[in-house]
Design a protein around this motif. Structure first.
Motif, mmCIF file in Angstrom:
data_model
loop_
_atom_site.group_PDB
_atom_site.id
_atom_site.type_symbol
_atom_site.label_atom_id
_atom_site.label_comp_id
_atom_site.label_asym_id
_atom_site.label_seq_id
_atom_site.Cartn_x
_atom_site.Cartn_y
_atom_site.Cartn_z
ATOM 1 N N SER A 44 -32.263 -26.445 130.108
ATOM 2 C CA SER A 44 -32.428 -27.636 129.261
ATOM 3 C C SER A 44 -33.070 -27.198 127.957
ATOM 4 C CB SER A 44 -33.376 -28.641 129.922
ATOM 5 O OG SER A 44 -32.834 -29.150 131.098
ATOM 6 N N ASP A 53 -29.385 -31.347 128.526
ATOM 7 C CA ASP A 53 -28.844 -30.383 129.494
ATOM 8 C C ASP A 53 -27.822 -29.547 128.742
ATOM 9 O OD1 ASP A 53 -30.182 -31.402 131.740
ATOM 10 O OD2 ASP A 53 -28.618 -32.897 132.108
ATOM 11 N N SER A 54 -27.894 -28.231 128.902
ATOM 12 C CA SER A 54 -26.862 -27.422 128.231
ATOM 13 C C SER A 54 -25.568 -27.445 129.036
ATOM 14 C CB SER A 54 -27.347 -25.993 128.036
ATOM 15 O OG SER A 54 -27.584 -25.410 129.279
ATOM 16 N N HIS A 322 -18.977 -28.480 122.728
ATOM 17 C CA HIS A 322 -20.059 -29.366 123.200
ATOM 18 C C HIS A 322 -20.469 -30.307 122.080
ATOM 19 C CE1 HIS A 322 -21.422 -27.026 126.796
ATOM 20 N NE2 HIS A 322 -20.956 -25.997 126.115
ATOM 21 N N HIS A 324 -23.870 -32.590 121.605
ATOM 22 C CA HIS A 324 -25.152 -33.101 122.099
ATOM 23 C C HIS A 324 -25.653 -34.113 121.061
ATOM 24 C CE1 HIS A 324 -25.229 -29.333 124.575
ATOM 25 N NE2 HIS A 324 -25.790 -30.147 125.429
ATOM 26 N N HIS A 377 -24.499 -35.896 126.290
ATOM 27 C CA HIS A 377 -23.846 -34.585 126.275
ATOM 28 C C HIS A 377 -22.372 -34.801 126.619
ATOM 29 C CE1 HIS A 377 -23.275 -30.373 128.306
ATOM 30 N NE2 HIS A 377 -22.775 -30.403 127.092
ATOM 31 N N TYR A 379 -18.519 -32.709 126.645
ATOM 32 C CA TYR A 379 -17.923 -31.379 126.483
ATOM 33 C C TYR A 379 -16.488 -31.368 126.981
ATOM 34 C CZ TYR A 379 -19.532 -30.945 131.362
ATOM 35 O OH TYR A 379 -19.773 -31.159 132.693
ATOM 36 N N GLY A 425 -21.551 -27.849 119.409
ATOM 37 C CA GLY A 425 -21.513 -26.468 119.898
ATOM 38 C C GLY A 425 -20.068 -26.018 120.070
ATOM 39 N N THR A 429 -21.177 -20.774 120.116
ATOM 40 C CA THR A 429 -22.519 -21.247 120.480
ATOM 41 C C THR A 429 -22.741 -21.021 121.975
ATOM 42 O OG1 THR A 429 -21.881 -23.130 119.069
ATOM 43 C CG2 THR A 429 -24.075 -23.198 120.071
ATOM 44 N N HIS A 430 -21.733 -21.408 122.759
ATOM 45 C CA HIS A 430 -21.830 -21.305 124.219
ATOM 46 C C HIS A 430 -22.040 -19.840 124.633
ATOM 47 C CE1 HIS A 430 -20.839 -23.129 128.209
ATOM 48 N NE2 HIS A 430 -20.588 -21.872 128.492
ATOM 49 N N TYR A 433 -25.784 -18.678 123.444
ATOM 50 C CA TYR A 433 -26.979 -19.173 124.146
ATOM 51 C C TYR A 433 -26.923 -18.919 125.643
ATOM 52 C CZ TYR A 433 -28.836 -21.268 119.957
ATOM 53 O OH TYR A 433 -29.362 -21.441 118.699
#
Ligand SMILES: Cc1cc2nc3c(=O)[nH]c(=O)nc-3n(C[C@H](O)[C@H](O)[C@H](O)COP(=O)(O)OP(=O)(O)OC[C@H]3O[C@@H](n4cnc5c(N)ncnc54)[C@H](O)[C@@H]3O)c2cc1C
Length: 504
Positions: A44, A53-54, A322, A324, A377, A379, A425, A429-430, A433
């Protein structure tokens, strides 16, 4: 001189479960996490008072005492628990022609399906009964008892013979794909698409690519224990695992990127960190993906060439776009937390941008957003190829986020006017991170076309856990991978004692 007994590379759920269990078994464990936040795909992160939440937000069996969820079993042996909020319906599926609520309870779920297709609902019942039969048979053997070597046979015969006998009539199903079960029970095209969708949400593949036990487990657990969201978000699960690890003497080092696994005479002897520091241990467990482990962390000569080639050719599920968002909540009455939107029925559900997953966890846990706001979130799948941080990056980012916005507009029509924080994202990005090769969701190993590799590697002392090992992708599965690895590193007697302690 050894710094520890075990070094775990990565604090994803798979890495933390293996590390926590090994610490519980009395091993000196160090987890090296590259990121400054632990949890990998399940971490998170906080921005301007919003707790995001990622990745995962869909959980079941986190608190139930009868839970078959391997994650719950690990938390139990570590002496940890988390607070959850139960909810039902577990989500809403929005197709272009209609939307309907999905309930955890199988009977209520079928009642919803019957409103669309009564014959389909009857067929769905037959489909579920086949898979729930497998779930019932699997129930008697806790994942915590299993290991990834030949001694598992002794464990099963000595402790679980009656349960093993129950599984025998279901043996063909253990190897089957969900598609095989669907072909035998469901003709209705609407229900077949529904099953494909549920498989896709779980494994990244449609029914014919998804193994039957995975869906049997999901259907069984959700209809028995219901669906739950952890108070504090996915990060609360990660925190509990870290607390458990540290309670049993394990250590977590953050911002600690492993550059290389050190191999001498065919044996793993430790790791070298990015900053040059060397840590020594006779056992190294990599929670990085199969591609990252074999390509980035080992030298080509450390592995047999043919083995390396096959491993690196493992097919991948795509990465993600993503969105967010922090949004104003005023007037959003009866908003529910989980939605799946399919934009175009004439396209495959696996087509990037066509199926969008949405999670608004502040409807269950208001502490995740500032007062009067929600945390969102959304995606969808997106290929990694073609993404570069060049002049058109920002424009492409905005453009690709539009399918997520259109999906959100099905739930909250004026969403764009409500935004107070927007983070878009991309696959880059994914990948950055989550430290995952090309930002992949995980291996695309289709049922019948291959099996997920085991925890063992050709290098003595080097093991792997996480979603590119058996049993596969998803939080319960990677927790199971951690169990299989940890148990394989101790004597069966030690596992038996742990299980007996748990029974009290
Ligand atoms: C968007 C999304 C939604 C999802 N939704 C769900 C859901 O609702 N329910 C569910 O059950 N599952 C869901 N999943 C799947 C689930 O989150 C993953 O399968 C699981 O969390 C992966 O865990 P893992 O242990 O394999 O490793 P990862 O989470 O990939 O963690 C690996 C860790 O290793 C670290 N690492 C990598 N390389 C190095 C290095 N060289 N040195 C040090 N550290 C390193 C990384 O930083 C990372 O922390 C979702 C996934 C995504 C992406």
């Amino acid at each position: 001189m050894q710094d520890s007994d075990v070094i775990v590379i990565g604090s994803g759920i798979g890495g933390l479960c293996a590390a926590g269990l090994l610490a519980r078994y009395g091993k000196r464990v160090v987890v090296c996490e590259s990121h400054t936040i632990s949890g990998g795909a399940a971490h998170s992160f906080r921005r301007r008072g919003f707790e995001f939440d990622s990745g995962p937000s869909f959980y079941c069996g986190l608190t139930d005492t009868q839970s078959l969820n391997p994650l719950k079993q690990v938390l139990d042996v570590l002496g940890e628990s988390i607070q959850v909020i139960s909810y039902d319906p577990l989500g809403h599926y929005h197709f272009p022609e209609s939307a309907f609520a999905v309930y955890s309870n199988a009977q209520r779920y079928r009642e919803q399906v019957a409103k669309v297709t009564p014959q389909g609902a009857r067929e769905l019942q037959q489909f579920e009964e086949r898979l729930l039969g497998l779930y019932e048979a699997m129930k008697g053997i806790p994942t915590l008892a299993l290991r990834a070597d030949w001694q598992v046979i002794l464990v099963l015969l000595s402790r679980y013979l009656p349960s093993l006998i129950k599984i025998l009539p279901n043996l063909s199903l253990v190897q089957a794909s969900v598609g095989d079960v669907m072909d035998a029970t469901v003709q209705d095209p609407w229900v077949r698409r529904l099953i494909d969708l549920e498989c896709f949400l779980l494994s990244g593949l449609k029914a014919h690519g998804t193994i039957a036990p995975e869906v049997a487990f999901m259907l069984g657990e959700r209809s028995r224990a219901g669906v739950e969201y952890p108070v504090g978000g996915s990060g609360a699960i990660v925190k509990a695992l870290v607390r458990g690890l540290e309670r049993w003497g394990g250590k977590l080092r953050m911002g600690c990127h492993v550059e290389q696994i050190l191999v001498e005479s065919g044996k793993a002897v430790g790791v070298r960190l990015q900053k040059g520091e060397v840590l020594k241990a006779p056992v190294v467990i990599s929670n990085a993906t199969i591609w990252d482990t074999y390509n980035q962390l080992l030298r080509p000569e450390d592995l047999p060439a043919s083995y390396r080639k096959v491993a690196l050719n493992t097919p991948k599920v795509e990465s993600f776009m993503h969105l967010h968002l922090g949004i104003r909540a005023a007037g959003l009455k009866n908003l529910t937390g989980h939605h799946v939107v399919v934009h175009d029925s004439s396209q495959e559900i696996t087509t990037p941008g066509n199926t969008c997953m949405i999670s608004i966890p502040s409807v269950w846990d208001a502490t995740l957003a500032p007062e009067g706001h929600h945390v969102v979130h959304a995606y969808t799948l997106e290929p990694y190829a073609g993404w570069e941080r060049n002049n058109s990056y920002e424009h492409k980012k905005q453009e690709k986020a539009q399918s997520l916005y259109r999906a959100l507009e099905r739930i909250i029509p004026d969403i764009r006017d409500r935004i107070v924080l927007e983070l878009i994202g991309t696959p880059l990005t994914h990948a950055h991170y989550l430290r995952r090769y090309q930002g992949t969701y995980g291996p695309a190993i289709s049922a019948g076309k291959g099996t997920f590799p085991s925890t063992h590697t050709p290098i003595q002392g080097l093991y792997r856990v996480g979603d590119s090992t058996m049993p596969g992708i998803g939080v319960p599965a990677v927790a199971a991978s951690g169990i299989l690895c940890a148990n394989s590193l101790v004597q069966p007697q030690q596992t038996a004692e742990l299980l007996d302690n748990l029974k009290g």
